[in-house]
Write an enzyme that holds these catalytic residues in place. Sequence first.
Site, PDB file in Angstrom:
ATOM      1  N   ARG A  15      28.988  13.741  -2.482  1.00  0.00           N
ATOM      2  CA  ARG A  15      28.402  12.522  -3.044  1.00  0.00           C
ATOM      3  C   ARG A  15      29.561  11.572  -3.301  1.00  0.00           C
ATOM      4  NH1 ARG A  15      27.095  10.230  -8.209  1.00  0.00           N
ATOM      5  NH2 ARG A  15      25.105   9.127  -8.122  1.00  0.00           N
ATOM      6  N   SER A  81      15.423  13.615  -4.210  1.00  0.00           N
ATOM      7  CA  SER A  81      15.437  13.459  -5.660  1.00  0.00           C
ATOM      8  C   SER A  81      14.069  13.065  -6.178  1.00  0.00           C
ATOM      9  CB  SER A  81      16.436  12.373  -6.071  1.00  0.00           C
ATOM     10  OG  SER A  81      17.738  12.719  -5.673  1.00  0.00           O
ATOM     11  N   LYS A 110      25.781   9.320 -13.093  1.00  0.00           N
ATOM     12  CA  LYS A 110      24.718   8.404 -12.668  1.00  0.00           C
ATOM     13  C   LYS A 110      24.214   7.666 -13.901  1.00  0.00           C
ATOM     14  CE  LYS A 110      20.988   8.156  -9.394  1.00  0.00           C
ATOM     15  NZ  LYS A 110      20.120   8.860  -8.484  1.00  0.00           N
TER      16      LYS A 110
END
Length: 192
Positions: A15, A81, A110
Amino acid sequence: AEEVLKNGATFLQIREKALNEDDFEAEAEALHALCAKYRVPFVVNDSVEIALRCNADGVHVGQSDIKGRDIRALIAILGISAGTVQEAEAAEAAGADYIGVGAVFTTGTKKDARSLTMEQLRAIRNAVSIPIVAIGGINSGNIMRLSGSGVDGVAVVSAIFAAPHPGVATAGMLKLAEEMLSAKTVRGEGNE
């Protein structure tokens, strides 16, 4: 990453939000080779194109990425997600192999993530038949709070990669995850 793989990581996702595409792809290729060495599935976050070019095992995408696109036909492992029952059902309908559900706790990786209650987590678990993986702010101090939630696994970032010794942190988190999962409840049941 190799230290983490040596110490029990069972799945690795890249990521990278700040790298340019060429650097992201180079890093993805290197990590895919490393994961292959340890026979651990490797997935790319948010880039189907890079996942395909580096021959990753899969891709993990958000809700907006599944609209109007048959990602399932392109890749072997598809994670999506979800933060609501409706999103989880849409992910399953889109062919997801697993759902990343969260954030279950406050997370620094996040900033805009919404936190789920245990009731919401259980409702998602009961709404879908595919594995769900809890994500968001999970660490050694709070992972056991997920006992009885029905999750099939956990995804962690900072709990491992922010630790002074990521391999030691991985081994410790693996042990705690196994303990937490052994307390997994039957669908529709559970406790706080």
